[in-house]
Scaffold this motif. Structure first.
Motif, PDB file in Angstrom:
ATOM      1  N   ASP A 332       0.828  -1.208   0.000  1.00 16.22           N
ATOM      2  CA  ASP A 332       0.000   0.000   0.000  1.00 16.22           C
ATOM      3  C   ASP A 332       0.859   1.253   0.000  1.00 16.22           C
ATOM      4  N   ALA A 333       1.946   1.242   0.764  1.00 16.26           N
ATOM      5  CA  ALA A 333       2.811   2.418   0.843  1.00 16.26           C
ATOM      6  C   ALA A 333       3.479   2.702  -0.502  1.00 16.26           C
ATOM      7  N   ARG A 334       3.964   1.659  -1.159  1.00 17.23           N
ATOM      8  CA  ARG A 334       4.607   1.868  -2.470  1.00 17.23           C
ATOM      9  C   ARG A 334       3.604   2.368  -3.507  1.00 17.23           C
ATOM     10  N   ALA A 335       2.402   1.781  -3.509  1.00 15.23           N
ATOM     11  CA  ALA A 335       1.407   2.199  -4.500  1.00 15.23           C
ATOM     12  C   ALA A 335       0.973   3.641  -4.269  1.00 15.23           C
ATOM     13  N   LEU A 336       0.740   4.027  -3.013  1.00 10.69           N
ATOM     14  CA  LEU A 336       0.312   5.392  -2.730  1.00 10.69           C
ATOM     15  C   LEU A 336       1.426   6.391  -3.012  1.00 10.69           C
ATOM     16  N   ALA A 337       2.665   6.030  -2.690  1.00 12.42           N
ATOM     17  CA  ALA A 337       3.787   6.936  -2.964  1.00 12.42           C
ATOM     18  C   ALA A 337       3.939   7.163  -4.466  1.00 12.42           C
ATOM     19  N   GLN A 338       3.740   6.130  -5.261  1.00  9.42           N
ATOM     20  CA  GLN A 338       3.816   6.285  -6.716  1.00  9.42           C
ATOM     21  C   GLN A 338       2.724   7.209  -7.226  1.00  9.42           C
ATOM     22  N   THR A 339       1.524   7.099  -6.665  1.00 10.81           N
ATOM     23  CA  THR A 339       0.431   7.989  -7.067  1.00 10.81           C
ATOM     24  C   THR A 339       0.752   9.434  -6.704  1.00 10.81           C
ATOM     25  N   LEU A 340       1.266   9.671  -5.507  1.00  8.23           N
ATOM     26  CA  LEU A 340       1.605  11.034  -5.094  1.00  8.23           C
ATOM     27  C   LEU A 340       2.702  11.622  -5.973  1.00  8.23           C
ATOM     28  N   ARG A 341       3.626  10.789  -6.402  1.00 11.00           N
ATOM     29  CA  ARG A 341       4.727  11.295  -7.228  1.00 11.00           C
ATOM     30  C   ARG A 341       4.273  11.641  -8.637  1.00 11.00           C
ATOM     31  N   THR A 342       3.496  10.749  -9.252  1.00  7.76           N
ATOM     32  CA  THR A 342       3.152  10.941 -10.660  1.00  7.76           C
ATOM     33  C   THR A 342       1.975  11.889 -10.866  1.00  7.76           C
ATOM     34  N   GLN A 343       1.091  12.012  -9.886  1.00  3.16           N
ATOM     35  CA  GLN A 343      -0.126  12.777 -10.125  1.00  3.16           C
ATOM     36  C   GLN A 343      -0.286  13.981  -9.205  1.00  3.16           C
ATOM     37  N   LEU A 344       0.652  14.171  -8.289  1.00  2.00           N
ATOM     38  CA  LEU A 344       0.606  15.372  -7.459  1.00  2.00           C
ATOM     39  C   LEU A 344       1.931  16.125  -7.540  1.00  2.00           C
ATOM     40  N   ALA A 345       3.045  15.415  -7.362  1.00  2.00           N
ATOM     41  CA  ALA A 345       4.340  16.078  -7.452  1.00  2.00           C
ATOM     42  C   ALA A 345       4.700  16.438  -8.889  1.00  2.00           C
ATOM     43  N   ALA A 346       4.412  15.544  -9.841  1.00  2.00           N
ATOM     44  CA  ALA A 346       4.770  15.812 -11.240  1.00  2.00           C
ATOM     45  C   ALA A 346       4.057  17.040 -11.805  1.00  2.00           C
ATOM     46  N   PRO A 347       2.727  17.200 -11.618  1.00  2.00           N
ATOM     47  CA  PRO A 347       2.102  18.437 -12.105  1.00  2.00           C
ATOM     48  C   PRO A 347       2.658  19.685 -11.435  1.00  2.00           C
ATOM     49  N   LEU A 348       2.976  19.593 -10.138  1.00  2.00           N
ATOM     50  CA  LEU A 348       3.519  20.750  -9.422  1.00  2.00           C
ATOM     51  C   LEU A 348       4.862  21.172 -10.017  1.00  2.00           C
ATOM     52  N   VAL A 349       5.713  20.217 -10.330  1.00  2.00           N
ATOM     53  CA  VAL A 349       7.021  20.525 -10.906  1.00  2.00           C
ATOM     54  C   VAL A 349       6.870  21.029 -12.335  1.00  2.00           C
ATOM     55  N   ALA A 350       5.980  20.405 -13.100  1.00  2.00           N
ATOM     56  CA  ALA A 350       5.812  20.807 -14.500  1.00  2.00           C
ATOM     57  C   ALA A 350       5.275  22.220 -14.616  1.00  2.00           C
ATOM     58  N   LEU A 351       4.331  22.601 -13.754  1.00  2.00           N
ATOM     59  CA  LEU A 351       3.750  23.938 -13.838  1.00  2.00           C
ATOM     60  C   LEU A 351       4.718  25.020 -13.398  1.00  2.00           C
ATOM     61  N   ASN A 352       5.646  24.702 -12.495  1.00  2.00           N
ATOM     62  CA  ASN A 352       6.516  25.726 -11.930  1.00  2.00           C
ATOM     63  C   ASN A 352       7.930  25.705 -12.519  1.00  2.00           C
ATOM     64  N   LEU A 353       8.432  24.542 -12.884  1.00  2.00           N
ATOM     65  CA  LEU A 353       9.806  24.444 -13.371  1.00  2.00           C
ATOM     66  C   LEU A 353       9.898  23.964 -14.807  1.00  2.00           C
ATOM     67  N   GLY A 354       8.770  23.664 -15.422  1.00  2.00           N
ATOM     68  CA  GLY A 354       8.787  23.211 -16.801  1.00  2.00           C
ATOM     69  C   GLY A 354       8.630  21.709 -16.906  1.00  2.00           C
ATOM     70  N   PRO A 355       8.134  21.223 -18.032  1.00  2.00           N
ATOM     71  CA  PRO A 355       7.891  19.781 -18.198  1.00  2.00           C
ATOM     72  C   PRO A 355       9.157  18.938 -18.135  1.00  2.00           C
ATOM     73  N   GLY A 356      10.312  19.525 -18.431  1.00  2.00           N
ATOM     74  CA  GLY A 356      11.540  18.738 -18.439  1.00  2.00           C
ATOM     75  C   GLY A 356      12.222  18.617 -17.094  1.00  2.00           C
ATOM     76  N   ALA A 357      11.706  19.280 -16.053  1.00  2.00           N
ATOM     77  CA  ALA A 357      12.356  19.234 -14.743  1.00  2.00           C
ATOM     78  C   ALA A 357      12.206  17.847 -14.128  1.00  2.00           C
ATOM     79  N   PRO A 358      13.243  17.337 -13.469  1.00  2.00           N
ATOM     80  CA  PRO A 358      13.154  15.990 -12.873  1.00  2.00           C
ATOM     81  C   PRO A 358      12.172  15.963 -11.706  1.00  2.00           C
ATOM     82  N   VAL A 359      11.294  14.983 -11.718  1.00  2.00           N
ATOM     83  CA  VAL A 359      10.309  14.838 -10.653  1.00  2.00           C
ATOM     84  C   VAL A 359      10.972  14.156  -9.463  1.00  2.00           C
ATOM     85  N   PRO A 360      10.895  14.733  -8.277  1.00  2.00           N
ATOM     86  CA  PRO A 360      11.563  14.127  -7.113  1.00  2.00           C
ATOM     87  C   PRO A 360      10.953  12.782  -6.746  1.00  2.00           C
ATOM     88  N   LEU A 361      11.717  12.016  -6.016  1.00  2.00           N
ATOM     89  CA  LEU A 361      11.257  10.715  -5.536  1.00  2.00           C
ATOM     90  C   LEU A 361      10.412  10.909  -4.281  1.00  2.00           C
TER      91      LEU A 361
END
Length: 531
Positions: A332-361
């Motif tokens: 459950d922890a791995r699945a939820l962490a993956q969701t937070l990274r790809t669908q919450l952290a990734a949009p935040l980074v893309a909107l502020n630093l550009g689509p090419g910025a590395p998404v944190p782990l």
């Protein structure tokens, strides 16, 4: 199965700042939902599950929420599993060593600290029961950056899946395909995405059957308890009785049960037949309900001993079952962490630093259980055998902070210092017992010379010097075993095997002499006090 949301290169500002799936009093997203589960039959449950597997999951999702409200046991075990993940520490780390990756990690970490991530995680963990969970992001431009103002949990039945692939989440609008979702708006958590459709991975599909059978048993048990202990009332009438007479007798029999009094014609009779033992009948209902609860515990937690105190449970069995539950927690922890990274952290980074910025782990840290009591025994044994154990590692393992200067501390009593006769060479560590070998790494302090040496003290010093070579001989053999061992179990077996073969002849002789010296010293001290 890869779950996706329709993405466009440039999201619209209006879409980011407004609530797209806002509930209302009327329409498809009605905030007030009638849940008719109390009247469901096994045939209706089968129909609901069949339609859910074919894409029409609205009734199934409502029923999944309903049993969580009505079945107290299911609610408890499901809440346990969800809270176990929701409260885990959230760790954000850069994707690489670049400055941009560090900046992206700091951005996501600050955003997570500003949000109530425990509540967000708890809402997304609802996917364990229903198969998938959806939360809507409401963005706000602040200080030249895009920030997430709110993460709003949405009912999963307000959404649907495309009919072509079943992989694209869409907003339910009354049509077969649903409406397309704008990018960066919805957080979709579907841990059972390995199944054909997300709803097929929800554990509520199995729990729904258990609840239906359990509800029938509870309803029958309630009726049984209502009549338990009451005698059976039998009304008798002759063949010449009219329908009116029969109606009077029937009413009298029922009134006798509720009011304990009845009036009936003299020609009629009421017979009370006492009920026999009904314990066996009552146990049938309890056993069926307990069985269903046990199956639900296995379905949700993977085990039963941590929720139900079994008659034949044991500590060893409980530890084994805790290991099974730990596997679910990590998944459950791995699945939820993956969701937070790809669908919450990734949009935040893309909107502020550009689509090419590395998404944190992003990771949810699950602490490994450790038996510190057993580790304590191992450390003492290894230190006593001559293996140096760093104090820094010990403090970190047990969470003991470094004491401040002058701070009172707890500790074992120091080993008695061996006085050295004037002019005699000191033998470092000659009288250091095994129990205090853990302190060997500390700087040695030389004892003050005896201000008034006596013959007994000189004799004790001589015995200490004689014991040192014998003790070092035994300790050298133990140190050889420690150096050659590849693991703790191997060292243990080596020590046990060598225990009877250690050469302790000289040491035994010296210890015997030491006992005699101690006896003489005691007698001398008593004589001195008497004088």
């Amino acid at each position: 199965m890869a779950l996706t949301q329709t993405q466009t290169p440039t999201p619209k500002k209006q879409d980011l700042t407004t609530e797209l799936a806002r509930p209302s009093q009327v329409g498809l997203r009605n905030a007030w939902t009638w849940r008719p589960l109390a009247t469901l039959t096994p045939a209706q449950v089968a129909d609901i599950l069949r339609r859910a597997s074919q894409g029409d999951a609205a009734d199934y999702l409502v029923a999944a929420a309903d049993i969580e409200e009505k079945d107290l046991h299911y609610r408890a075990v499901l809440q346990t599993r969800k809270l176990a993940v929701a409260g885990l520490p959230l760790v954000v780390s850069p994707a690489d060593d670049s400055a941009l990756a560090t900046k992206a990690a700091d951005l996501v970490r600050a955003q997570f600290e500003a949000l109530d991530m425990t509540s967000v995680n708890l809402a997304l963990m609802d996917a364990v029961a229903r198969g998938y969970a959806v939360a809507e992001l409401v963005w706000a431009p602040t200080g030249g950056q895009w920030q997430i103002a709110h993460v709003l949990a949405r009912e999963p039945q307000w959404f649907t899946w495309d009919r072509d692939t079943g992989c694209e989440l869409r907003l339910a609008d009354g049509t077969l395909q649903g409406a397309e979702l704008p990018p960066y708006k919805m957080v979709l958590h579907a841990p059972g995405a390995h199944t054909a459709t997300p709803v097929m991975g929800g554990i509520a599909r199995s729990a729904l059957w258990a609840w239906v059978f359990k509800s029938y048993a509870m309803r029958d048990w309630a009726r049984f308890c209502e009549l338990f202990g009451q005698p059976v009332r039998i009304g008798k009438y002759d063949a010449s009785a009219t329908p009116q007479d029969v109606a009077i007798l029937r009413r009298a029999v029922f009134e006798l049960g509720s009011d304990a009094a009845a009036i009936l014609p003299q020609s009629m009779a009421v017979e009370l037949v006492e009920s026999g033992s009904k314990t066996a009948s009552a146990e049938i209902y309890a056993r069926l309900i307990d069985y269903m609860d046990a199956q639900v515990s296995k379905c949700v937690l993977g085990q039963t001993l941590t929720t139900d105190a079994g008659k034949t449970g044991s500590l060893a069995q409980a530890r084994v079952h805790d290991g099974v539950r730990e596997d679910l927690l990590k998944y459950d922890a791995r699945a939820l962490a993956q969701t937070l990274r790809t669908q919450l952290a990734a949009p935040l980074v893309a909107l502020n630093l550009g689509p090419g910025a590395p998404v944190p782990l992003v990771a949810l840290y699950v602490a490994e259980p450790e038996d510190l009591a057993a580790l304590h025994e191992q450390v003492i044994g290894l230190a006593g055998a001559g293996l140096g154990v760093p104090l820094r590692w010990v403090r970190e393992k047990w969470g003991i902070p470094e004491p401040e200067a002058g701070e009172a501390v707890l500790g074992a009593p120091a080993a008695p210092a061996v006085p050295v006769a004037p002019g005699a060479p000191a033998t470092p560590g000659a009288a250091l017992p095994v129990a205090h070998a853990v302190h060997a790494a500390q700087p040695e302090t030389k004892p003050d010379p005896d201000p008034d040496p006596t013959p007994v003290s000189y004799l004790s010093q001589a015995m200490a010097r004689q014991a040192a070579p014998a003790w070092n001989q035994v300790l050298a053999q133990v140190q050889t075993l420690v150096a050659s061992a590849q693991s703790l179990p191997e060292l243990r077996e080596a020590l046990l095997g060598a225990y009877g073969n250690l050469d302790t002849t000289d040491l035994t002789l010296v210890m015997g002499l030491g006992t005699a010296v101690a006896d003489l010293a005691g007698r001398f001290d008593v004589a001195q006090e008497d004088q």
